[in-house]
Design a protein around this motif. Sequence first.
Motif, PDB file in Angstrom:
ATOM      1  N   ASP A   9     -17.856 -39.811 -18.612  1.00 29.30           N
ATOM      2  CA  ASP A   9     -18.505 -41.127 -18.649  1.00 29.30           C
ATOM      3  C   ASP A   9     -17.491 -42.273 -18.625  1.00 29.30           C
ATOM      4  OD1 ASP A   9     -17.685 -40.272 -21.241  1.00 29.30           O
ATOM      5  OD2 ASP A   9     -19.003 -41.754 -22.166  1.00 29.30           O
ATOM      6  N   HIS A  50     -10.467 -21.969 -28.100  1.00 33.17           N
ATOM      7  CA  HIS A  50     -10.699 -23.320 -28.617  1.00 33.17           C
ATOM      8  C   HIS A  50      -9.816 -24.296 -27.844  1.00 33.17           C
ATOM      9  CE1 HIS A  50     -12.487 -21.144 -31.974  1.00 33.17           C
ATOM     10  NE2 HIS A  50     -13.084 -22.278 -32.293  1.00 33.17           N
ATOM     11  N   TRP A  51     -10.248 -25.526 -27.779  1.00 34.51           N
ATOM     12  CA  TRP A  51      -9.486 -26.557 -27.082  1.00 34.51           C
ATOM     13  C   TRP A  51      -9.268 -27.751 -27.994  1.00 34.51           C
ATOM     14  CZ3 TRP A  51     -11.939 -31.297 -26.416  1.00 34.51           C
ATOM     15  CH2 TRP A  51     -13.334 -31.299 -26.575  1.00 34.51           C
ATOM     16  N   TRP A  57      -6.506 -38.199 -20.522  1.00 29.20           N
ATOM     17  CA  TRP A  57      -7.138 -37.448 -21.606  1.00 29.20           C
ATOM     18  C   TRP A  57      -6.658 -36.021 -21.396  1.00 29.20           C
ATOM     19  CZ3 TRP A  57     -11.135 -33.753 -22.443  1.00 29.20           C
ATOM     20  CH2 TRP A  57     -11.690 -33.770 -23.722  1.00 29.20           C
ATOM     21  N   ASP A  76     -14.572 -26.492 -16.094  1.00 29.25           N
ATOM     22  CA  ASP A  76     -15.913 -26.576 -16.680  1.00 29.25           C
ATOM     23  C   ASP A  76     -16.426 -25.223 -17.160  1.00 29.25           C
ATOM     24  OD1 ASP A  76     -16.179 -25.484 -14.133  1.00 29.25           O
ATOM     25  OD2 ASP A  76     -17.901 -26.720 -13.580  1.00 29.25           O
ATOM     26  N   GLY A  81     -16.121 -24.756 -22.963  1.00 24.38           N
ATOM     27  CA  GLY A  81     -16.891 -25.961 -23.245  1.00 24.38           C
ATOM     28  C   GLY A  81     -16.091 -27.215 -23.533  1.00 24.38           C
ATOM     29  N   VAL A  82     -15.032 -27.450 -22.753  1.00 20.06           N
ATOM     30  CA  VAL A  82     -14.269 -28.686 -22.949  1.00 20.06           C
ATOM     31  C   VAL A  82     -15.199 -29.879 -22.746  1.00 20.06           C
ATOM     32  CG1 VAL A  82     -12.379 -30.117 -22.074  1.00 20.06           C
ATOM     33  CG2 VAL A  82     -12.075 -27.637 -22.244  1.00 20.06           C
ATOM     34  N   GLY A  83     -15.171 -30.812 -23.656  1.00 20.63           N
ATOM     35  CA  GLY A  83     -16.030 -32.000 -23.597  1.00 20.63           C
ATOM     36  C   GLY A  83     -15.361 -33.144 -22.851  1.00 20.63           C
ATOM     37  N   TRP A  84     -15.108 -32.950 -21.572  1.00 17.13           N
ATOM     38  CA  TRP A  84     -14.428 -33.962 -20.760  1.00 17.13           C
ATOM     39  C   TRP A  84     -15.173 -35.307 -20.839  1.00 17.13           C
ATOM     40  CZ3 TRP A  84      -9.821 -32.499 -18.879  1.00 17.13           C
ATOM     41  CH2 TRP A  84      -9.597 -31.139 -18.684  1.00 17.13           C
ATOM     42  N   PRO A  85     -14.471 -36.415 -21.029  1.00 22.25           N
ATOM     43  CA  PRO A  85     -15.124 -37.726 -21.113  1.00 22.25           C
ATOM     44  C   PRO A  85     -15.414 -38.304 -19.721  1.00 22.25           C
ATOM     45  CG  PRO A  85     -12.787 -37.987 -21.465  1.00 22.25           C
ATOM     46  CD  PRO A  85     -13.034 -36.497 -21.316  1.00 22.25           C
ATOM     47  N   SER A 118      -7.975 -32.035 -27.571  1.00 21.54           N
ATOM     48  CA  SER A 118      -7.648 -33.117 -26.642  1.00 21.54           C
ATOM     49  C   SER A 118      -6.716 -34.131 -27.298  1.00 21.54           C
ATOM     50  CB  SER A 118      -8.920 -33.808 -26.168  1.00 21.54           C
ATOM     51  OG  SER A 118      -9.564 -34.453 -27.248  1.00 21.54           O
TER      52      SER A 118
END
Length: 180
Positions: free
Chosen positions: A160, A98-99, A83, A149, A154-158, A101
Amino acid sequence: MRKFEFIGSAIPGCFEIKSFFADDARGRFVKEYNQAEFVKHGIQDNLKEVFYSTNKKGVLRGLHFQRGKMQPKLVSCISGHIWDVVVDLRKDSPMFKHWQSFNLTGDGCNQVYVPVGCAHGFLTLEDAIVLYKCGEVFYPEGDSGIRWDDPDIGVGWPLDKVEGAGKVVLSEKDRSLPFL
C-alpha cells in the motif's frame, strides 16, 4: 556523532546495525564496517565481495539466498528508502520460516546483517541504491530463492506504500521462484 550500535532481532544472528557517522558543515562521514566492532558482537565473517543495485520505487527483489557456498550479507540503503526482509530458513532454528523487516534509508545510516541460512529481499519505497557486502562470492550455480509471496511464510509486504499497490516490479527470475 553516533557510534556503532548493534540491535539484535528475533532471528538468531540477524542484527540491525546503526553505523558510525559524524555530521558537520561539509556533510556526513559514515563508517559502515569495522572488523573489530563486528567481532565484538559475534560477527566474524570476512567480507569477500561488495556490489550495489539501483532500484526504482516499487521494485521488489527477493527472496534470495545461495546454496552450497552460502553468503552472509551486510545490506544497507545508501540512498532512498527500502523495506528490507530477512527470512530464517534454518530448519534447526526456533525461528524457522519466520521473517523480520527493517526500514533502511540513506539518511538513517543503518544496515542489516543477514546470517547464513536466511533469505533476503526488499521492496523499494523510494528510488534507492542498495549496497551488499558479502562474506562469500556469488556463485551462479548456487543462486536460489523462494517466492516473495510464499503463503507459508506470509511476509506482510507494505504494498500500500507503493503507487499502484499490488503492481510491484519483479524480475522474471523472482516471479518464477518456487514456494518453500
